[in-house]
Design a protein around this motif. Structure first.
Motif, PDB file in Angstrom:
ATOM      1  N   HIS A   1      -0.434  -3.275   4.451  1.00 49.03           N
ATOM      2  CA  HIS A   1      -1.585  -4.173   4.324  1.00 49.03           C
ATOM      3  C   HIS A   1      -1.306  -5.485   5.063  1.00 49.03           C
ATOM      4  O   HIS A   1      -0.206  -6.052   4.961  1.00 49.03           O
ATOM      5  CB  HIS A   1      -1.875  -4.445   2.848  1.00 49.03           C
ATOM      6  CG  HIS A   1      -3.241  -5.009   2.620  1.00 49.03           C
ATOM      7  ND1 HIS A   1      -3.571  -6.303   2.958  1.00 49.03           N
ATOM      8  CD2 HIS A   1      -4.361  -4.464   2.104  1.00 49.03           C
ATOM      9  CE1 HIS A   1      -4.834  -6.535   2.653  1.00 49.03           C
ATOM     10  NE2 HIS A   1      -5.341  -5.427   2.137  1.00 49.03           N
TER      11      HIS A   1
ATOM     12  N   TYR B   1       0.157  -8.330   3.097  1.00 45.18           N
ATOM     13  CA  TYR B   1       1.573  -8.121   2.771  1.00 45.18           C
ATOM     14  C   TYR B   1       2.431  -8.345   4.013  1.00 45.18           C
ATOM     15  O   TYR B   1       3.443  -9.042   3.988  1.00 45.18           O
ATOM     16  CB  TYR B   1       1.757  -6.697   2.235  1.00 45.18           C
ATOM     17  CG  TYR B   1       3.199  -6.275   2.074  1.00 45.18           C
ATOM     18  CD1 TYR B   1       3.912  -6.581   0.921  1.00 45.18           C
ATOM     19  CD2 TYR B   1       3.854  -5.565   3.085  1.00 45.18           C
ATOM     20  CE1 TYR B   1       5.243  -6.198   0.767  1.00 45.18           C
ATOM     21  CE2 TYR B   1       5.181  -5.184   2.949  1.00 45.18           C
ATOM     22  CZ  TYR B   1       5.867  -5.498   1.787  1.00 45.18           C
ATOM     23  OH  TYR B   1       7.175  -5.123   1.650  1.00 45.18           O
TER      24      TYR B   1
ATOM     25  N   GLY C   1      -3.320  -8.086  -0.936  1.00 39.01           N
ATOM     26  CA  GLY C   1      -2.856  -6.849  -0.307  1.00 39.01           C
ATOM     27  C   GLY C   1      -3.430  -5.634  -0.989  1.00 39.01           C
ATOM     28  O   GLY C   1      -4.537  -5.656  -1.521  1.00 39.01           O
ATOM     29  N   ALA C   2      -2.629  -4.559  -1.020  1.00 32.42           N
ATOM     30  CA  ALA C   2      -3.074  -3.295  -1.620  1.00 32.42           C
ATOM     31  C   ALA C   2      -2.819  -3.330  -3.131  1.00 32.42           C
ATOM     32  O   ALA C   2      -1.973  -4.104  -3.601  1.00 32.42           O
ATOM     33  CB  ALA C   2      -2.304  -2.151  -0.972  1.00 32.42           C
ATOM     34  N   PRO C   3      -3.543  -2.491  -3.894  1.00 30.18           N
ATOM     35  CA  PRO C   3      -3.318  -2.453  -5.342  1.00 30.18           C
ATOM     36  C   PRO C   3      -1.857  -2.123  -5.673  1.00 30.18           C
ATOM     37  O   PRO C   3      -1.179  -1.438  -4.920  1.00 30.18           O
ATOM     38  CB  PRO C   3      -4.237  -1.313  -5.818  1.00 30.18           C
ATOM     39  CG  PRO C   3      -5.254  -1.157  -4.735  1.00 30.18           C
ATOM     40  CD  PRO C   3      -4.591  -1.570  -3.457  1.00 30.18           C
TER      41      PRO C   3
ATOM     42  N   GLY D   1       0.832  -1.207   0.000  1.00 21.68           N
ATOM     43  CA  GLY D   1       0.000   0.000   0.000  1.00 21.68           C
ATOM     44  C   GLY D   1       0.858   1.245   0.000  1.00 21.68           C
ATOM     45  O   GLY D   1       2.081   1.182   0.183  1.00 21.68           O
ATOM     46  N   GLN D   2       0.199   2.369  -0.247  1.00 21.53           N
ATOM     47  CA  GLN D   2       0.887   3.651  -0.347  1.00 21.53           C
ATOM     48  C   GLN D   2       0.536   4.531   0.847  1.00 21.53           C
ATOM     49  O   GLN D   2      -0.560   4.421   1.393  1.00 21.53           O
ATOM     50  CB  GLN D   2       0.457   4.375  -1.641  1.00 21.53           C
ATOM     51  CG  GLN D   2       0.819   3.647  -2.921  1.00 21.53           C
ATOM     52  CD  GLN D   2       2.322   3.580  -3.159  1.00 21.53           C
ATOM     53  OE1 GLN D   2       3.095   4.334  -2.562  1.00 21.53           O
ATOM     54  NE2 GLN D   2       2.749   2.666  -4.034  1.00 21.53           N
TER      55      GLN D   2
END
Ligand code: GLY
Ligand code: MN
Ligand code: MN
Length: 423
Positions: free
Chosen positions: A46, A49, A115-117, A28-29
């Motif tokens: 995330h 992750y 997880g996140a994109p 994630g960011q």
């Protein structure tokens, strides 16, 4: 006892059911604070992750797996500004700049994205959904190092609850209790709380996820409900206790005894092979039986639970998995669909208990105006409730007791047994 992430990844990989697909999980960011400055919200990698890497602040990091060549961790390149302002150093792994080349070498293969994109990556959504369920299931049995972390969280949480005992008197505010509780966690090694602490006094004790206020102050005879726990390396403990400021009434004692007895009995039912739904309904039945004895509900307990009348006073599920985050890997037993019964809408898991699982057991009984004043419910359950008495209890609040159990081959181990229960 450190977590061995390489061993964990080696254990998890064959359980994901991958054949020719490649798997990515994004950290994630970071998100900027909405205050027109350069500050950011605290970064939380995330969960999907973090479980594979243990990297808490690899912003934008990606862990990749190809069944043909194994795992690669791609991490962001530390910048000079990060070294200067935050004292960061380079994390181990391949630099993120190499990810496009790694993907290009695998062009045409389906991508499972957990997880996140990850920018520029298009996932195969149906396969991702399937693999996510398999991944979640593979995370459910706790490793010894996870149990060790949670035991350390429990020690800090126990210290917090012990520290506030002398404050549980008329005149104390919700905020005061929160401050003293959390400060004691931190003195005992906790990094943060596992979730926003819930402290509810009087009517507020029936607000399931309420926020503590300095303006709500205990009067003689008020319930004080505290639901809070310490966190360490992303692992969490989740405990609820209910007290009374000053002298409880006989009715308050009966209500608390009903919840406590249901909790103790539900804990004893947490054996391998038990269906969580059955444990949930068992606790509902126990509490409805007590409410009938107390004159709050009317009828046969079995029939009242069948009609879902228990949800008037016990509107949430009996508990959830706990560990890496406050809900951890809750959800459905592999191959199961969500049970359509309305009373199970709020049940956070529909699983068969297995040794190594850690779950919360948290029955509660509440007088919640939003439910008890609802005309549709009043009509539907006209004969199931002693409405004049229920109405008198609006404002009383509610009672919940919550412990965290490790399922074993035999009796469960209560990780939070050292925190005394009872009003
Ligand atoms: N600690 C909040 C909950 O269990 O829902
Ligand atoms: Mn809780
Ligand atoms: Mn809970």
């Amino acid at each position: 006892m450190p977590i061995d992430y390489a061993a964990r990844r080696a254990r998890i990989a064959p359980q994901l059911g991958l054949t020719d697909e490649i798997l990515l999980a994004g950290a994630g960011q970071p998100i900027a604070k909405p205050e027109i400055s350069d500050a950011q919200l605290p970064f939380i990698a995330h969960q999907e992750y973090y479980y594979l890497t243990g990297l808490a602040d690899a912003m934008g990091g990606v862990i990749a797996y190809d069944p043909k060549s194994g795992w690669v961790s791609f991490v962001p390149e530390v910048t000079e500004a990060e070294r200067v302002w935050e004292g960061r150093t380079q994390q181990p792994g391949e630099l993120l700049g190499k990810l496009p080349g790694w993907l290009a070498a695998r062009q045409g293969r389906r991508i499972v994205l957990l997880g996140a994109p990850v920018a520029g990556v298009a996932a195969d959504e149906p396969r991702t959904a399937e693999v996510r369920e398999a991944y979640k299931h593979s995370r459910r049995v706790k490793e010894p190092a996870e149990i060790d972390l949670m035991n350390r969280c429990a020690v800090a949480t126990t210290a917090g609850y012990a520290a506030i005992q002398p404050l549980l008197r008329p005149g104390v505010s919700e905020r005061q209790l929160q401050i003293e509780l959390e400060a004691e966690y931190f003195r005992h090694g906790a990094q943060v709380t596992g979730y926003d602490s819930i402290v509810g006094i009087g009517a507020q004790s029936a607000v399931l996820h309420g926020t503590p206020s300095p303006d709500r102050v205990a009067k003689d005879g008020d319930f004080i409900l505290i639901d809070s726990g310490a966190q360490l390396d992303r692992y969490v403990i989740d405990v609820t206790r209910t007290y009374v400021a000053g002298q409880p009434t006989a009715f308050q004692r009966d209500l608390a005894a009903a919840v406590l007895s249901a909790e103790v009995r539900a804990c004893a039912r947490c054996r391998p092979g038990a269906e969580w739904k059955d444990v949930h309904f068992g606790a509902a039945l126990d509490m409805v039986g007590a409410l009938v004895t107390m004159g709050v509900m009317k009828g046969k307990p079995e029939s009242l639970v069948e009609q879902e009348a228990h949800t008037l006073f016990f509107p949430h599920g009996l508990g959830h998995m706990l560990g890496l985050g406050v809900r951890d890997a809750s959800g459905l037993e592999p191959g199961r669909a969500k049970d359509p019964r309305p009373s199970l809408r709020t049940l956070r898991m529909d699983l068969i208990l297995r040794p190594g699982y850690i779950v919360t057991v948290e029955p509660g009984l509440y007088f919640i105006p939003a439910l008890l004043n609802d005309p549709a419910r009043r009509a539907k359950y006209r004969d199931a409730v002693n409405w004049p008495l229920a109405e008198k209890c609006l404002g009383l609040g509610g009672v919940r007791f919550e412990d965290n159990l490790l399922i074993t081959e035999g009796a469960p181990v209560n990780l939070t047994a050292a925190i005394p229960k009872g009003i």
